[in-house]
Enzyme design. Structure first.
Site, PDB file in Angstrom:
ATOM      1  N   GLY A 122       0.790  -1.222   0.000  1.00  0.00           N
ATOM      2  CA  GLY A 122       0.000   0.000   0.000  1.00  0.00           C
ATOM      3  C   GLY A 122       0.821   1.271   0.000  1.00  0.00           C
ATOM      4  O   GLY A 122       0.287   2.363   0.211  1.00  0.00           O
ATOM      5  N   ASP A 248      -9.206   0.343 -16.087  1.00  0.00           N
ATOM      6  CA  ASP A 248      -9.313   0.907 -14.737  1.00  0.00           C
ATOM      7  C   ASP A 248      -8.485   2.185 -14.598  1.00  0.00           C
ATOM      8  O   ASP A 248      -8.537   2.846 -13.556  1.00  0.00           O
ATOM      9  CB  ASP A 248      -8.894  -0.116 -13.679  1.00  0.00           C
ATOM     10  CG  ASP A 248      -7.475  -0.616 -13.892  1.00  0.00           C
ATOM     11  OD1 ASP A 248      -7.232  -1.258 -14.931  1.00  0.00           O
ATOM     12  OD2 ASP A 248      -6.612  -0.359 -13.038  1.00  0.00           O
TER      13      ASP A 248
END
Length: 462
Positions: A122, A248
């Site tokens: 992340g 995306d």
């Protein structure tokens, strides 16, 4: 913050569109880039402590989202459908209106793990963040509709990566964008055959991103076709290769975002590839219009669950013509000359493309030397394609003048990063941002006020 206008409209969609998440806690908060220009445009007058509180620790802005939201979406990645993606290292932090009334999103990159991180940490490398600042600033200056880097903090962690020397420095970045709804957001709903969700998302996009009432999917596709055609054209005029034009990564507002393996093509090489992993050249410089058109076709496919396929196909079939018109407009703007009517514009652009395809000079050099319709002459421009271009430019109306030649070759990007990595020397980075902004100010059409041009040229200070 007298002009700050919070407006968290994403909540209208309901929690089936996102997941509330917690931001990571970082050991350090070193401001490296604070976009005060963009902050002023959305009414955020922040001192140093406020920048850190809201854009490194991500404490909520007043009247805005109480918790960050990781958005859900699917998408085709290199033409392979992937239902296991979503905001994996970022989230939507806030929504607000700018002076034009547009709904803008503040979203993050490198802000920690979410339910969609899979095996990722992340996080974002500092090098990746620096590259994103340079890409977004350069594209904005060249007239590409792009997300803008809003804030960049170095965060004091050592990250392990396979594609660059490790351990490497870490960062968290915030973008200011016109929406975060991707084609993949619609694909996810179609995957689950969620017709009600598709209607709600269509209504959201038309109302809040396009300023139109209703929930007509064919109208939404019409608007997306026009915006994405303009995006594809602006990439070519800028000489830019995004590198990863997956569905995306295509915003339904037609705004470019998410800069990973990008590069600027050194010359007009339609086979030039930015990403080392794009071995088939799917997203090569000259194939970007095809790639974006293919992605828009996936939006049409998703909308076919709630709209007549024939009507959607009719809009999709208009895309190539929209792109051609947008390419003419984008090339004329980059060249700094006004339109003289369709026939003359097409002849001029044909001559310009023929000159570019000689690859005798770089894209940036040609546009700089010929900017405003001037004929620079000289031995390098003695060939027939350039003489034809000079002839087609006779009588052209100049629209502004470049203050300096400003390019973004990959060697310079690497040199800027090397000075940061080796000596923590940010002077080359700061000088480059200032030079980009001077170029952007010089290319501003004459109708812009001198104050706006001067403001655009100001470098960021910390």
């Amino acid at each position: 913050m007298t002009d700050y206008r919070p407006d968290p409209r994403i909540l209208e969609l309901g929690d089936s569109f996102y997941d509330a998440v917690e931001p990571a806690r970082f050991p350090a908060a070193i401001p490296r880039f604070l976009n005060r220009r963009a902050a002023a445009e959305v009414g955020l007058e922040l001192d140093g402590a406020e920048w850190e509180r809201h854009f490194q620790r991500f404490e909520p802005l007043p009247g805005n989202l109480e918790r960050p939201l990781a958005l859900r979406y699917h998408g085709h990645q290199f033409r392979h459908y992937n239902p296991d993606i979503g905001d994996g290292r970022g989230f939507l932090f806030a929504q607000l209106r700018d002076a034009r009334g547009r709904l803008l999103d503040l979203g993050t990159k490198g802000s920690g793990q979410t339910p969609y991180s899979r095996f990722g940490d992340g996080r974002l490398t500092l090098k990746g963040a620096v590259r994103e600042v340079l890409a977004s600033e350069m594209l904005e200056a060249l007239g590409v509709e792009t997300s803008r880097t809003f804030a960049l903090f170095e965060t004091g962690e050592a990250l392990q990566r396979n594609d660059e020397p490790s351990p490497t420095r870490s960062a968290v970045l915030t973008r200011l964008s016109h929406g975060h709804i991707r084609i993949g957001t619609f694909q996810r709903l179609a995957f689950f055959k969620d017709a009600d969700g598709l209607r709600a998302l269509t209504r959201y996009c038309l109302t809040h991103l396009y300023g139109e009432a209703g929930d007509a999917p064919v109208r939404l596709l019409e608007l997306v076709c026009a915006r994405t055609a303009r995006l594809a054209a602006s990439y070519l005029a800028a000489g830019f290769v995004h590198g990863v034009l997956n569905s995306d990564n295509i915003n339904v507002t037609g705004e470019s975002f998410d800069y990973g393996p990008w590069r600027f093509a050194p010359d007009w090489d339609e086979e030039f590839v930015a990403a080392y992993f794009d071995q088939g050249g799917l997203y090569a410089f000259g194939r970007q219009p095809e790639a974006i058109h293919w992605d828009v076709a996936q939006l049409a496919g998703a909308l076919s669950l709630i709209a007549p396929p024939d009507a959607l196909k009719a809009e999709l079939d208009r895309w190539p013509a929209l792109f051609q018109d947008a390419l003419v407009a984008a090339l004329l703007r980059r060249l700094g000359v006004g339109s003289r009517g369709e026939a003359e514009d097409l002849e001029l652009v044909g001559a310009l493309l023929a000159a570019l395809r000689t690859r005798d000079v770089t894209i940036d050099r040609l546009f700089f030397d010929w900017h405003g319709g001037r004929d620079p002459g000289g031995a390098i421009y003695a060939g027939k394609p350039f003489r034809v271009l000079a002839d087609k430019l006779k009588g052209a109306v100049s629209l502004g003048t470049d203050s300096e030649l400003c390019s973004m070759p990959i060697d310079e990007v690497e040199a800027i990063w090397a000075r940061i990595a080796e000596d923590d020397d940010w002077s080359a980075f700061e000088a480059k941002v200032a030079a980009i902004r001077r170029m952007g100010a010089a290319m501003t059409p004459p109708c812009a006020s001198p104050g706006e041009a001067a403001k655009d040229a100001e470098p960021e200070t910390l």
